[in-house]
Design a protein around this motif. Sequence first.
Motif, PDB file in Angstrom:
ATOM      1  N   ARG A   3      56.898 -45.951  18.843  1.00  0.00           N
ATOM      2  CA  ARG A   3      56.355 -47.298  18.714  1.00  0.00           C
ATOM      3  C   ARG A   3      55.978 -47.848  20.085  1.00  0.00           C
ATOM      4  NH1 ARG A   3      59.205 -51.521  16.970  1.00  0.00           N
ATOM      5  NH2 ARG A   3      57.353 -52.424  16.017  1.00  0.00           N
ATOM      6  N   LEU A   4      54.737 -48.327  20.197  1.00  0.00           N
ATOM      7  CA  LEU A   4      54.256 -48.917  21.446  1.00  0.00           C
ATOM      8  C   LEU A   4      53.909 -50.381  21.223  1.00  0.00           C
ATOM      9  CD1 LEU A   4      51.823 -46.164  22.807  1.00  0.00           C
ATOM     10  CD2 LEU A   4      54.296 -46.411  23.193  1.00  0.00           C
ATOM     11  N   LEU A   5      54.152 -51.191  22.237  1.00  0.00           N
ATOM     12  CA  LEU A   5      53.730 -52.583  22.227  1.00  0.00           C
ATOM     13  C   LEU A   5      52.443 -52.684  23.032  1.00  0.00           C
ATOM     14  CD1 LEU A   5      54.092 -55.600  21.677  1.00  0.00           C
ATOM     15  CD2 LEU A   5      55.479 -55.720  23.776  1.00  0.00           C
ATOM     16  N   ALA A   6      51.378 -53.114  22.384  1.00  0.00           N
ATOM     17  CA  ALA A   6      50.095 -53.326  23.048  1.00  0.00           C
ATOM     18  C   ALA A   6      49.856 -54.816  23.236  1.00  0.00           C
ATOM     19  CB  ALA A   6      48.962 -52.712  22.229  1.00  0.00           C
ATOM     20  N   VAL A   7      49.205 -55.173  24.343  1.00  0.00           N
ATOM     21  CA  VAL A   7      48.892 -56.572  24.636  1.00  0.00           C
ATOM     22  C   VAL A   7      47.431 -56.664  25.052  1.00  0.00           C
ATOM     23  CG1 VAL A   7      49.368 -58.511  26.190  1.00  0.00           C
ATOM     24  CG2 VAL A   7      51.245 -57.167  25.269  1.00  0.00           C
ATOM     25  N   THR A   8      46.737 -57.654  24.530  1.00  0.00           N
ATOM     26  CA  THR A   8      45.321 -57.837  24.844  1.00  0.00           C
ATOM     27  C   THR A   8      45.152 -58.236  26.316  1.00  0.00           C
ATOM     28  OG1 THR A   8      45.353 -60.170  24.219  1.00  0.00           O
ATOM     29  CG2 THR A   8      44.793 -58.566  22.494  1.00  0.00           C
ATOM     30  N   PRO A   9      44.028 -57.864  26.940  1.00  0.00           N
ATOM     31  CA  PRO A   9      43.794 -58.247  28.338  1.00  0.00           C
ATOM     32  C   PRO A   9      43.236 -59.661  28.482  1.00  0.00           C
ATOM     33  CG  PRO A   9      41.986 -56.912  27.557  1.00  0.00           C
ATOM     34  CD  PRO A   9      42.993 -56.957  26.430  1.00  0.00           C
ATOM     35  N   ILE A  10      42.789 -60.244  27.384  1.00  0.00           N
ATOM     36  CA  ILE A  10      42.231 -61.595  27.392  1.00  0.00           C
ATOM     37  C   ILE A  10      42.860 -62.406  26.269  1.00  0.00           C
ATOM     38  CG2 ILE A  10      40.035 -60.957  28.458  1.00  0.00           C
ATOM     39  CD1 ILE A  10      38.779 -60.916  25.653  1.00  0.00           C
ATOM     40  N   ASP A  11      42.796 -63.723  26.427  1.00  0.00           N
ATOM     41  CA  ASP A  11      43.310 -64.618  25.386  1.00  0.00           C
ATOM     42  C   ASP A  11      42.326 -64.635  24.226  1.00  0.00           C
ATOM     43  OD1 ASP A  11      44.787 -66.549  24.061  1.00  0.00           O
ATOM     44  OD2 ASP A  11      43.932 -68.216  25.207  1.00  0.00           O
ATOM     45  N   VAL A  12      42.766 -64.200  23.053  1.00  0.00           N
ATOM     46  CA  VAL A  12      41.881 -64.080  21.897  1.00  0.00           C
ATOM     47  C   VAL A  12      42.442 -64.860  20.714  1.00  0.00           C
ATOM     48  CG1 VAL A  12      41.021 -61.812  22.625  1.00  0.00           C
ATOM     49  CG2 VAL A  12      42.998 -61.953  21.093  1.00  0.00           C
ATOM     50  N   SER A  13      41.614 -65.031  19.709  1.00  0.00           N
ATOM     51  CA  SER A  13      42.026 -65.753  18.498  1.00  0.00           C
ATOM     52  C   SER A  13      42.934 -64.887  17.631  1.00  0.00           C
ATOM     53  CB  SER A  13      40.788 -66.150  17.690  1.00  0.00           C
ATOM     54  OG  SER A  13      40.135 -64.986  17.203  1.00  0.00           O
ATOM     55  N   ASP A  14      43.620 -65.539  16.696  1.00  0.00           N
ATOM     56  CA  ASP A  14      44.438 -64.795  15.741  1.00  0.00           C
ATOM     57  C   ASP A  14      43.568 -63.830  14.930  1.00  0.00           C
ATOM     58  OD1 ASP A  14      46.645 -66.189  16.604  1.00  0.00           O
ATOM     59  OD2 ASP A  14      46.659 -67.601  14.927  1.00  0.00           O
ATOM     60  N   GLU A  15      42.357 -64.253  14.620  1.00  0.00           N
ATOM     61  CA  GLU A  15      41.436 -63.397  13.868  1.00  0.00           C
ATOM     62  C   GLU A  15      41.104 -62.130  14.649  1.00  0.00           C
ATOM     63  OE1 GLU A  15      36.980 -63.590  11.804  1.00  0.00           O
ATOM     64  OE2 GLU A  15      37.685 -65.216  13.077  1.00  0.00           O
ATOM     65  N   GLU A  16      40.893 -62.283  15.943  1.00  0.00           N
ATOM     66  CA  GLU A  16      40.568 -61.114  16.766  1.00  0.00           C
ATOM     67  C   GLU A  16      41.781 -60.199  16.927  1.00  0.00           C
ATOM     68  OE1 GLU A  16      38.387 -58.452  19.306  1.00  0.00           O
ATOM     69  OE2 GLU A  16      37.967 -59.747  17.593  1.00  0.00           O
ATOM     70  N   VAL A  17      42.967 -60.779  17.045  1.00  0.00           N
ATOM     71  CA  VAL A  17      44.180 -59.943  17.079  1.00  0.00           C
ATOM     72  C   VAL A  17      44.274 -59.129  15.801  1.00  0.00           C
ATOM     73  CG1 VAL A  17      46.703 -59.963  17.062  1.00  0.00           C
ATOM     74  CG2 VAL A  17      45.467 -61.442  18.644  1.00  0.00           C
ATOM     75  N   GLY A  18      43.996 -59.773  14.666  1.00  0.00           N
ATOM     76  CA  GLY A  18      44.040 -59.066  13.391  1.00  0.00           C
ATOM     77  C   GLY A  18      43.016 -57.948  13.316  1.00  0.00           C
ATOM     78  N   ARG A  19      41.814 -58.191  13.833  1.00  0.00           N
ATOM     79  CA  ARG A  19      40.784 -57.163  13.823  1.00  0.00           C
ATOM     80  C   ARG A  19      41.193 -55.972  14.683  1.00  0.00           C
ATOM     81  NH1 ARG A  19      36.574 -55.024  16.504  1.00  0.00           N
ATOM     82  NH2 ARG A  19      37.090 -56.171  18.408  1.00  0.00           N
ATOM     83  N   ARG A  20      41.716 -56.272  15.856  1.00  0.00           N
ATOM     84  CA  ARG A  20      42.138 -55.190  16.752  1.00  0.00           C
ATOM     85  C   ARG A  20      43.357 -54.442  16.209  1.00  0.00           C
ATOM     86  NH1 ARG A  20      40.928 -56.649  23.015  1.00  0.00           N
ATOM     87  NH2 ARG A  20      39.010 -57.836  22.712  1.00  0.00           N
ATOM     88  N   GLN A  21      44.280 -55.181  15.586  1.00  0.00           N
ATOM     89  CA  GLN A  21      45.450 -54.526  14.996  1.00  0.00           C
ATOM     90  C   GLN A  21      45.028 -53.581  13.884  1.00  0.00           C
ATOM     91  OE1 GLN A  21      49.141 -54.886  15.683  1.00  0.00           O
ATOM     92  NE2 GLN A  21      48.685 -52.931  14.679  1.00  0.00           N
ATOM     93  N   ALA A  22      44.083 -54.010  13.055  1.00  0.00           N
ATOM     94  CA  ALA A  22      43.590 -53.146  11.980  1.00  0.00           C
ATOM     95  C   ALA A  22      42.948 -51.891  12.541  1.00  0.00           C
ATOM     96  CB  ALA A  22      42.599 -53.913  11.111  1.00  0.00           C
ATOM     97  N   ARG A  23      42.272 -52.026  13.664  1.00  0.00           N
ATOM     98  CA  ARG A  23      41.663 -50.864  14.315  1.00  0.00           C
ATOM     99  C   ARG A  23      42.741 -49.893  14.805  1.00  0.00           C
ATOM    100  NH1 ARG A  23      37.880 -48.326  17.529  1.00  0.00           N
ATOM    101  NH2 ARG A  23      38.400 -48.225  19.740  1.00  0.00           N
ATOM    102  N   TYR A  24      43.782 -50.408  15.425  1.00  0.00           N
ATOM    103  CA  TYR A  24      44.892 -49.540  15.832  1.00  0.00           C
ATOM    104  C   TYR A  24      45.523 -48.851  14.621  1.00  0.00           C
ATOM    105  CZ  TYR A  24      45.166 -50.802  20.785  1.00  0.00           C
ATOM    106  OH  TYR A  24      44.907 -50.947  22.125  1.00  0.00           O
TER     107      TYR A  24
END
Length: 209
Positions: A3-24
């Motif tokens: 299990r890895l913890l990933a963190v975005t490099p920029i401040d993004v919306s909850d919607e964008e976090v969800g999109r990126r999480q789905a991609r992972y």
Amino acid sequence: MMRLLAVTPIDVSDEEVGRRQARYDRLCPPGLSIELRNVGAAAPTALEDAAAITASEEAMVRYFAAVDPAGFDGFLPDCVLDPVIDHADALPLPVYGIGRATAHYLRGLGLTVGAVARTAAIATELDRRLGVYGVPATPTAVMHLSVEDIAKDEIWAAAVEKTMGSLGVQAVINACSAVDVTTTGQSAVLVDPTAVALRMIAMLPEVAA
């Protein structure tokens, strides 16, 4: 399960976090799990210049240094520029670099390497990183896209198609961790660095055994 913890490099919306999480979730091979979190308002909202790239790295280092690492096996900066990796010794868990893993993989295959990036600042930093890693590469081509275009697959794909043909290399790194790449009509292979890095990371428990 690793299990890895990933963190975005920029401040993004909850919607964008969800999109990126789905991609992972789509890209993670069996045996690997990624939890993505937003770095927060301490970071810039886009990597438009060198100052923003520096501020992004500083925010990510602070986030990883302060987080409770329990339940995780490592940290994954959600960025091809590998912010945080130079500070790995000061953090409680190993740091895995998307850009470093991908670049060394491609060079290990004997391929000539280039990249396409959204902004000139990102291109400059990626070229510097590849130099630090000792991976020869053609200077990264700039696509001049907005941060909003990261989530717009058709716009991004069109810019890649227009740009990558000028590089004259065998493999082109798509220099954004959060973009789904598509097959192009170019002779070069367009590489999704996140997909490559996750496959390599997933091999670690097997290699260690």
